[in-house]
Design an enzyme around this catalytic site. Structure first.
Site, PDB file in Angstrom:
ATOM      1  N   ASP A  55      -5.610  -1.783   0.498  1.00 30.34           N
ATOM      2  CA  ASP A  55      -7.058  -1.995   0.591  1.00 30.34           C
ATOM      3  C   ASP A  55      -7.400  -3.014   1.675  1.00 30.34           C
ATOM      4  O   ASP A  55      -6.588  -3.876   2.004  1.00 30.34           O
ATOM      5  CB  ASP A  55      -7.584  -2.453  -0.778  1.00 30.34           C
ATOM      6  CG  ASP A  55      -9.083  -2.248  -0.917  1.00 30.34           C
ATOM      7  OD1 ASP A  55      -9.674  -1.531  -0.082  1.00 30.34           O
ATOM      8  OD2 ASP A  55      -9.673  -2.809  -1.861  1.00 30.34           O
ATOM      9  N   HIS A  98      -8.152   1.746   9.626  1.00 33.02           N
ATOM     10  CA  HIS A  98      -7.268   2.780   9.067  1.00 33.02           C
ATOM     11  C   HIS A  98      -6.125   3.085  10.041  1.00 33.02           C
ATOM     12  O   HIS A  98      -4.990   3.291   9.642  1.00 33.02           O
ATOM     13  CB  HIS A  98      -8.049   4.064   8.777  1.00 33.02           C
ATOM     14  CG  HIS A  98      -9.178   3.883   7.796  1.00 33.02           C
ATOM     15  ND1 HIS A  98      -9.029   3.197   6.615  1.00 33.02           N
ATOM     16  CD2 HIS A  98     -10.476   4.307   7.819  1.00 33.02           C
ATOM     17  CE1 HIS A  98     -10.192   3.206   5.954  1.00 33.02           C
ATOM     18  NE2 HIS A  98     -11.082   3.863   6.669  1.00 33.02           N
ATOM     19  N   LEU A 134      15.047   6.670   0.122  1.00 36.97           N
ATOM     20  CA  LEU A 134      13.755   6.279  -0.457  1.00 36.97           C
ATOM     21  C   LEU A 134      12.861   7.500  -0.702  1.00 36.97           C
ATOM     22  O   LEU A 134      12.797   8.406   0.132  1.00 36.97           O
ATOM     23  CB  LEU A 134      13.062   5.325   0.532  1.00 36.97           C
ATOM     24  CG  LEU A 134      11.640   4.884   0.214  1.00 36.97           C
ATOM     25  CD1 LEU A 134      11.601   3.954  -0.977  1.00 36.97           C
ATOM     26  CD2 LEU A 134      11.025   4.172   1.429  1.00 36.97           C
TER      27      LEU A 134
END
Ligand code: IPE
Ligand code: IPE
Ligand code: MG
Length: 239
Positions: free
Chosen positions: A19, A36, A130
């Site tokens: 955020d 972004h 991962l």
């Protein structure tokens, strides 16, 4: 804040509410889109750091069910950036043995996004390093309602006995069925809320909130959050 110690327990699953992109951009007099865009580099840093220290699952909240409320221009910019990231970074995911999964209402995404996602998911399916889980058009309440719907349908069809419903069977009907619960939940940008993210799954997650905006959140910030996690005593209701 306790320092990260590679000898101590590494959280198996880290979930992040990424955020603060908009506020990061605003502080610099730039359009939200720029926040972004720079945030994508933080995603890359998180992937590298998690891979390096042996985290098994990294879940990133990229777009919430409620984010559809945003102006169309911002949604289009976000979707475009995500598709671009996937196309550009898939070779790197392959090179680093990373498997991509998604959770959320993927059928609500634009076709070009879905196609790029499905391509990368298929390509990385056999990677066993991962696991990167991206929450896209994700809402935890929607996920829980959908799980309940599936279970009710199975009960009507006689496949599930309502008397046998327990936590484990319920969890098997969530989008996260194959994924262990997060050990550590991080939210950037100093907001103390969950915003409809993994409500069921974070029952016993350790929560770390940092004031850093997501585009600034890089390797050392993540290690600091893990250091904080390592200093906690998890009791799971015991003593
Ligand atoms: C997080 O940053 C990215 C998404 C929610 C898609 P925001 O866009 O929410 O940035 P702020 O919270 O407005 O600063
Ligand atoms: C949560 O951030 C969703 C994502 C990070 C994708 P928001 O910025 O949408 O959350 P609120 O609106 O501040 O609760
Ligand atoms: Mg926000």
């Amino acid at each position: 804040m306790a320092a990260f110690d590679p000898e101590k327990e590494i959280p198996r699953h880290i979930a992040i509410i990424m955020d603060g992109n908009g506020r990061w951009a605003k502080d610099r007099g730039k359009p939200r889109r720029e926040g972004h865009r720079v945030g994508a580099a933080s995603v890359e840093a998180a992937l590298e750091t998690c891979g390096e220290i042996g985290v098994e699952y990294l879940t990133l909240y990229a777009f919430s069910a409620e984010n559809w409320k945003r102006p169309e221009t911002e949604i289009t910019a976000l979707m475009g950036l995500m598709t671009h990231f996937l196309k550009e970074k898939t070779p790197k995911l392959m090179a680093n043995n990373i498997r991509l999964q998604v959770i959320g209402q993927i059928d609500r995404l634009p076709e070009s996004n879905r196609a790029a996602l499905e391509k990368t998911i298929a390509k990385t399916v056999n990677n066993d390093g991962l696991t990167l889980v991206v929450a896209l058009s994700y809402g935890s309440r929607e996920e829980i309602v959908e799980a309940t719907r599936k279970l009710m349908e199975k009960a009507i069809d006689g496949e599930v006995d309502p008397g046998k419903l327990d936590n484990e069977l319920f969890a098997q009907h969530l989008d996260t069925a194959s994924i262990p619960d997060p050990d550590l939940l991080i939210r950037t940008s100093g907001e103390f809320r969950i915003s409809n993210f993994l409500l069921w799954q974070i029952s016993y997650a350790e929560i770390v909130i940092t004031n850093t905006f997501w585009p600034d959140f890089r390797r050392q910030h993540l290690l600091d959050a893990i250091g904080e996690y390592q200093s906690r005593q998890r009791r799971f209701g015991g003593i």
